[in-house]
Write a protein that holds these residues in place. Sequence first.
Motif, short mmCIF file in Angstrom:
data_model
loop_
_atom_site.label_atom_id
_atom_site.label_comp_id
_atom_site.label_asym_id
_atom_site.label_seq_id
_atom_site.Cartn_x
_atom_site.Cartn_y
_atom_site.Cartn_z
N ALA A 1 16.74 -7.01 -17.53
CA ALA A 1 16.35 -5.78 -18.24
C ALA A 1 17.38 -4.71 -17.94
N LEU A 2 18.48 -4.75 -18.70
CA LEU A 2 19.60 -3.83 -18.44
C LEU A 2 19.58 -2.63 -19.36
N GLU A 3 18.77 -2.65 -20.41
CA GLU A 3 18.66 -1.53 -21.34
C GLU A 3 20.03 -1.09 -21.87
N ASN A 4 20.81 -2.04 -22.35
CA ASN A 4 22.12 -1.89 -22.99
C ASN A 4 23.21 -1.41 -22.04
N THR A 5 23.01 -1.56 -20.74
CA THR A 5 24.08 -1.26 -19.79
C THR A 5 24.66 -2.56 -19.27
N THR A 6 25.80 -2.48 -18.59
CA THR A 6 26.46 -3.69 -18.12
C THR A 6 25.86 -4.22 -16.83
N SER A 7 25.25 -3.35 -16.05
CA SER A 7 24.67 -3.78 -14.79
C SER A 7 23.58 -2.80 -14.38
N MET A 8 22.94 -3.07 -13.24
CA MET A 8 21.88 -2.19 -12.74
C MET A 8 22.51 -1.11 -11.86
N PHE A 9 23.11 -0.11 -12.50
CA PHE A 9 23.87 0.90 -11.76
C PHE A 9 22.96 1.81 -10.94
N ILE A 10 21.77 2.14 -11.46
CA ILE A 10 20.83 2.97 -10.71
C ILE A 10 20.38 2.24 -9.45
N GLN A 11 20.05 0.97 -9.60
CA GLN A 11 19.62 0.18 -8.46
C GLN A 11 20.74 0.07 -7.43
N ALA A 12 21.98 -0.08 -7.90
CA ALA A 12 23.11 -0.16 -6.98
C ALA A 12 23.27 1.13 -6.17
N MET A 13 23.14 2.29 -6.84
CA MET A 13 23.28 3.56 -6.16
C MET A 13 22.13 3.80 -5.17
N ASP A 14 20.92 3.47 -5.59
CA ASP A 14 19.77 3.71 -4.72
C ASP A 14 19.78 2.79 -3.50
N CYS B 1 28.29 9.20 -16.04
CA CYS B 1 29.63 8.63 -16.22
C CYS B 1 29.57 7.13 -16.44
N PHE B 2 28.70 6.45 -15.69
CA PHE B 2 28.69 5.00 -15.72
C PHE B 2 27.52 4.40 -16.49
N GLY B 3 26.48 5.19 -16.75
CA GLY B 3 25.29 4.64 -17.39
C GLY B 3 25.12 5.00 -18.84
N ALA B 4 25.56 6.21 -19.22
CA ALA B 4 25.43 6.63 -20.62
C ALA B 4 26.53 6.01 -21.47
N HIS B 5 26.18 5.66 -22.70
CA HIS B 5 27.22 5.18 -23.60
C HIS B 5 28.24 6.29 -23.85
N TYR B 6 29.49 5.88 -24.01
CA TYR B 6 30.57 6.86 -24.20
C TYR B 6 30.22 7.83 -25.33
N ASN B 7 30.36 9.13 -25.05
CA ASN B 7 30.12 10.14 -26.08
C ASN B 7 31.11 11.29 -25.92
N ALA B 8 30.95 12.33 -26.72
CA ALA B 8 31.92 13.42 -26.75
C ALA B 8 32.01 14.21 -25.45
N LEU B 9 31.03 14.09 -24.58
CA LEU B 9 31.02 14.86 -23.32
C LEU B 9 31.47 14.03 -22.12
N PHE B 10 32.12 12.90 -22.36
CA PHE B 10 32.51 12.05 -21.23
C PHE B 10 33.35 12.82 -20.20
N LEU B 11 34.34 13.57 -20.65
CA LEU B 11 35.18 14.31 -19.71
C LEU B 11 34.40 15.42 -19.00
N VAL B 12 33.38 15.95 -19.64
CA VAL B 12 32.51 16.94 -18.99
C VAL B 12 31.75 16.26 -17.85
N TYR B 13 31.26 15.05 -18.08
CA TYR B 13 30.57 14.31 -17.03
C TYR B 13 31.51 14.03 -15.85
N VAL B 14 32.74 13.65 -16.17
CA VAL B 14 33.71 13.38 -15.11
C VAL B 14 33.99 14.65 -14.31
N ALA B 15 34.16 15.77 -15.00
CA ALA B 15 34.42 17.05 -14.32
C ALA B 15 33.25 17.44 -13.43
#
Length: 283
Positions: free
Chosen positions: A189-202, A111-125
């Motif tokens: 080294a954000l790899e085209n993301t806005t922040s270090m979301f994996i590091q934040a979760m871990d 939801c927060f790390g992948a660039h927006y795509n056609a399955l966004f609502l599937v990820y939310v669900a």
Amino acid sequence: MKYQNALQWLIAPLFVLTLVATLAGLWPAEGTSFPLTTFRGEEVTINARGLYYWDTVSMVAQMQANDLVTLVLGLPLLAISFWLARRGSLRGRLMLAGTLGFILYTYITMCFGAHYNALFLVYVALFSMSLFALVLVLMSIDIPTLPAHFSATLPHGWIAGLLFFAAAFLSLAWLGRIAATFAPGAIPALENTTSMFIQAMDLGLIVPVCLVSGILLLRRHAWGYLLASVGLTKFLTLGIAVSLMGLNMARVGVPVSVAELVIFPAMALAGVVMTAILLKHIQ
């Protein structure tokens, strides 16, 4: 039983949507990757094909590795553990909780790390359904009586040691990556993301849970048995996924540290062994 009726209405669509998401992520597509400089000055390579068109090659290698593990391991575990849980098995409920924790973690990141795509609502669900299904499974477990279901020969120290090692390794690895951004002129080294979301979760969730569950398990506390059981089952799937991520990144030419190629697989193997030992000691 009152929780099983609600669970079955969540598990079935959860299984189907997870299957759709993984197959869509793994579906082969043609395209030519291209280099891009982000607004922070980071040099990345955009995948430019398939569902993950706008993600970097590095991120796609990780997401597709996770898709593969979810497809061949996560979904079978989800089906088997739910079947066992419906039959009243405590092992089944603990395995189901851990598997749901893996799916929850996976689709929070999507939801927060992948660039927006056609399955966004599937990820939310999937994020929402796995969260509420996990809550229902935990509510179905009689926590005060949980220690009585484990044999006295359970290697509490070894299991707690693995949890402490995982917490220490993640803390050192992620804090080191964050500290590198403090240098003057450093490019994160954000790899085209806005922040270090994996590091934040871990750092904000996984590390504290490992520490708390390890301490409580050593004290023979009921919540220690629950958190350790759920955590180990989650690490069984997540550890294998992270190990495959490193190998897949190396395959596509993304630089991968020796620690990622050695320590993560070793932790995954230890997680498999400890999970099997823990489940075996449930009476």
